[in-house]
Scaffold this motif. Structure first.
Motif, PDB file in Angstrom:
ATOM      1  N   ILE A 359     -29.477 -27.179  -6.962  1.00  0.00           N
ATOM      2  CA  ILE A 359     -30.523 -26.101  -6.231  1.00  0.00           C
ATOM      3  C   ILE A 359     -31.173 -25.591  -6.767  1.00  0.00           C
ATOM      4  O   ILE A 359     -31.559 -25.136  -7.694  1.00  0.00           O
ATOM      5  CB  ILE A 359     -29.368 -24.563  -5.807  1.00  0.00           C
ATOM      6  N   LYS A 362     -33.700 -20.344  -3.267  1.00  0.00           N
ATOM      7  CA  LYS A 362     -32.428 -19.609  -2.401  1.00  0.00           C
ATOM      8  C   LYS A 362     -33.428 -19.029  -1.617  1.00  0.00           C
ATOM      9  O   LYS A 362     -34.310 -17.873  -2.096  1.00  0.00           O
ATOM     10  CB  LYS A 362     -31.605 -19.081  -3.289  1.00  0.00           C
ATOM     11  N   LYS A 364     -33.369 -16.101   1.471  1.00  0.00           N
ATOM     12  CA  LYS A 364     -32.937 -15.789   3.072  1.00  0.00           C
ATOM     13  C   LYS A 364     -34.170 -15.605   4.051  1.00  0.00           C
ATOM     14  O   LYS A 364     -35.056 -15.312   4.171  1.00  0.00           O
ATOM     15  CB  LYS A 364     -32.651 -14.575   2.689  1.00  0.00           C
ATOM     16  N   VAL A 394     -30.912 -18.940   5.967  1.00  0.00           N
ATOM     17  CA  VAL A 394     -30.411 -19.396   4.391  1.00  0.00           C
ATOM     18  C   VAL A 394     -31.320 -20.556   4.352  1.00  0.00           C
ATOM     19  O   VAL A 394     -30.798 -21.732   5.179  1.00  0.00           O
ATOM     20  CB  VAL A 394     -29.052 -18.921   3.981  1.00  0.00           C
ATOM     21  N   TRP A 395     -32.024 -20.471   3.422  1.00  0.00           N
ATOM     22  CA  TRP A 395     -31.964 -22.114   2.819  1.00  0.00           C
ATOM     23  C   TRP A 395     -32.206 -22.317   1.604  1.00  0.00           C
ATOM     24  O   TRP A 395     -32.482 -21.374   0.699  1.00  0.00           O
ATOM     25  CB  TRP A 395     -34.036 -22.724   3.507  1.00  0.00           C
ATOM     26  N   MET A 396     -31.169 -23.615   0.778  1.00  0.00           N
ATOM     27  CA  MET A 396     -31.093 -23.245  -0.470  1.00  0.00           C
ATOM     28  C   MET A 396     -32.211 -24.533  -0.583  1.00  0.00           C
ATOM     29  O   MET A 396     -31.229 -25.579  -0.367  1.00  0.00           O
ATOM     30  CB  MET A 396     -29.790 -23.061  -0.967  1.00  0.00           C
ATOM     31  N   HIS A 406     -29.073 -25.339   4.321  1.00  0.00           N
ATOM     32  CA  HIS A 406     -29.525 -24.243   5.125  1.00  0.00           C
ATOM     33  C   HIS A 406     -28.504 -23.485   6.334  1.00  0.00           C
ATOM     34  O   HIS A 406     -27.277 -24.453   6.693  1.00  0.00           O
ATOM     35  CB  HIS A 406     -30.550 -24.721   5.480  1.00  0.00           C
ATOM     36  N   VAL A 430     -22.655 -19.875   5.481  1.00  0.00           N
ATOM     37  CA  VAL A 430     -24.475 -20.748   4.461  1.00  0.00           C
ATOM     38  C   VAL A 430     -24.783 -19.221   3.805  1.00  0.00           C
ATOM     39  O   VAL A 430     -24.786 -19.303   2.682  1.00  0.00           O
ATOM     40  CB  VAL A 430     -25.158 -20.899   4.892  1.00  0.00           C
ATOM     41  N   LEU A 431     -24.089 -18.130   4.202  1.00  0.00           N
ATOM     42  CA  LEU A 431     -24.333 -17.004   3.905  1.00  0.00           C
ATOM     43  C   LEU A 431     -23.510 -16.478   2.689  1.00  0.00           C
ATOM     44  O   LEU A 431     -23.760 -15.982   1.301  1.00  0.00           O
ATOM     45  CB  LEU A 431     -24.469 -15.852   4.839  1.00  0.00           C
ATOM     46  N   TYR A 434     -24.110 -18.604  -0.524  1.00  0.00           N
ATOM     47  CA  TYR A 434     -26.162 -17.815  -0.572  1.00  0.00           C
ATOM     48  C   TYR A 434     -25.526 -16.962  -1.982  1.00  0.00           C
ATOM     49  O   TYR A 434     -25.956 -16.937  -2.885  1.00  0.00           O
ATOM     50  CB  TYR A 434     -26.390 -17.793   0.078  1.00  0.00           C
ATOM     51  N   ASN A 439     -28.850 -21.103  -8.930  1.00  0.00           N
ATOM     52  CA  ASN A 439     -29.793 -21.622  -9.142  1.00  0.00           C
ATOM     53  C   ASN A 439     -29.675 -22.360 -10.449  1.00  0.00           C
ATOM     54  O   ASN A 439     -28.601 -22.049 -11.123  1.00  0.00           O
ATOM     55  CB  ASN A 439     -31.203 -20.607  -9.186  1.00  0.00           C
TER      56      ASN A 439
END
Length: 446
Positions: A359, A362, A364, A394-396, A406, A430-431, A434, A439
């Motif tokens: 990853i 990250k 939000k 969310v996108w990681m 995501h 996903v939250l 997150y 990372n």
């Protein structure tokens, strides 16, 4: 489904370099969610107040153990096969994207390379938009102490709350809901809770048994039940009452249009209505929410029945395994499995790559940069953040360009519809990832 072409773009936000690229085949959220007829038939919900907990009047002969071990599972926890097919076909018709990516809205537009044909300039009225205080995340995470009570619960809700498993127990929806809630509370997510025992619930039970070092049989037994309730307060109710507030009703709501151009004209890809918002907040299929609250108007001061949310995971996640065969995301702290989530991992048309990645960012409330058409007809549309954004809230991004973890605007489709190579979870799951993943965490795509 659309074919997604990988795109690599570096976007600068604050001091963080974000190259968050995502692809999704799931760009339109249709809501036949008010329809209750397609709920799984194996364990149907009956809200009659005078229904006995034993369900002897139904003449049920299957025990809970037999139900869970049954090879004849519903096509989905909360959808019939026909309804899923209709949703997929409608998504195909409305999907005009040929490629896309998730991005953090740049704080410095001068950092965009103007020679890049896919570089974008936000419309003037959107440059001042700040989604950092958008209520969406708060609505899902529910960290501000929403007041739940057990006052004025229906007989059915009381039945759910008092349910205790026994080997000879007959099939009943009260026990099924309690089992789904207990799995969710133990971070073996069953996806949207709906009172049906479909594939996501079955694998959640298997995953929980694996987490606890029990034989992963997928069958309920006394050791599994004891493990489910071990770390849960004995008085924690599954179903609770919640009084709707002005804040709830003052949330931005808007119907999600079809097509990238129409979406790009929206100030935000908000919840379409309060039921959709409450479904995500309380991890419920919206149709189950409707069944629990028949004849409710969802107005300020009205009391509704909802599921009691799980507590925070509070576990460091430094390794993730996303398994396509299982359609499951496994979250580890070292060698310890600490949580599992139903997921969608690629599709036959756009499979996820196999391998080990990391990853690298990250984000939000990501924006989504949608590219439509080919050649001279190619157009780029910026789609604002929101729960109905193509990549959810969310996108990681992974070290493998164009791939990431995501959220999803269609929680009921998780594990059932294909993705365009990425790993998709419900917005609430996903939250949770997150909040606990770091990372540099290793992500294995299998």
């Amino acid at each position: 489904m659309m074919k997604i072409k990988p795109i690599i773009t570096a976007i600068s936000i604050a001091a963080v370099s974000v190259s968050a690229i995502a692809a999704t085949a799931d760009t339109t959220r249709t809501l036949p969610v008010r329809t209750v007829d397609s709920l799984a038939k194996k364990v149907s919900l009956n809200l009659q107040e005078n229904r006995s907990s034993s369900l002897d009047s139904r003449g049920a002969t299957d025990s809970m153990t037999q139900l869970i071990d049954s090879k004849e599972a519903p096509a989905a926890d909360n959808m019939s096969a026909a309804e899923l097919t209709r949703k997929d076909e409608q998504a195909d018709r409305n999907d005009d994207e040929s490629e896309g990516q998730a991005v953090a809205a740049p704080s410095d537009l001068s950092s965009i390379n103007s020679s890049d044909p896919l570089a974008f300039e936000l419309p003037e009225n959107e440059k001042r938009q700040d989604f950092s205080d958008d209520p969406t995340i708060k609505n899902i995470e529910d960290k501000d102490g929403k007041r739940h009570t057990t006052l004025n619960l229906s007989n059915y809700a009381k039945q759910v709350n008092s349910a205790v498993w026994s080997p000879s127990m007959k099939v009943n929806s009260a026990m099924t809901i309690k089992m789904q809630a207990l799995l969710d509370w133990n971070h073996a997510s069953p996806g949207p809770i709906d009172g049906g025992w479909g594939m996501n619930s079955k694998k959640a039970l298997v995953n929980f048994q694996t987490m606890k070092g029990l034989p992963a049989t997928g069958k309920m037994d006394q050791k599994t039940w004891s493990a489910l309730i071990k770390n849960i307060p004995a008085n924690k109710p599954v179903l609770v009452t919640y009084t709707l507030t002005k804040e709830d009703l003052n949330t931005n709501f808007a119907t999600t249009p079809s097509g990238s151009e129409a979406k790009s004209k929206m100030k935000g890809l908000y919840y379409q209505d309060i039921k959709e918002m409450l479904g995500e907040r309380f991890h419920m299929d919206v149709r189950y929410l409707d069944k629990l609250n028949k004849n409710k108007e969802y107005k300020v001061g009205e009391t509704i029945t909802v599921l009691n949310n799980r507590g925070e995971l509070n576990q460091r996640i430094n390794r993730i395994v996303a398994n396509k065969a299982d359609q499951t995301l496994y979250a580890y702290n070292g060698d310890k499995l600490v949580a599992t989530y139903p997921t969608t991992v690629g599709s036959a048309a756009t499979p996820s790559p196999k391998g080990t990645f990391k990853i690298i960012n990250k984000v939000k409330m990501p924006w989504y940069k949608s590219t439509v058409g080919e050649g001279a007809q190619k157009k780029v549309h910026m789609i604002a953040p929101g729960p109905n954004n193509p990549v959810g809230v969310v996108w990681m991004g992974l070290s493998k360009p164009s791939y990431g973890l995501h959220g999803s605007p269609v929680p009921e489709g998780i594990s059932r519809q294909g993705s365009a190579g990425c790993v998709r979870l419900t917005n609430w799951d996903v939250l949770e990832v997150y909040a606990n993943v770091e990372n540099g965490a290793v992500v294995e795509l299998q």
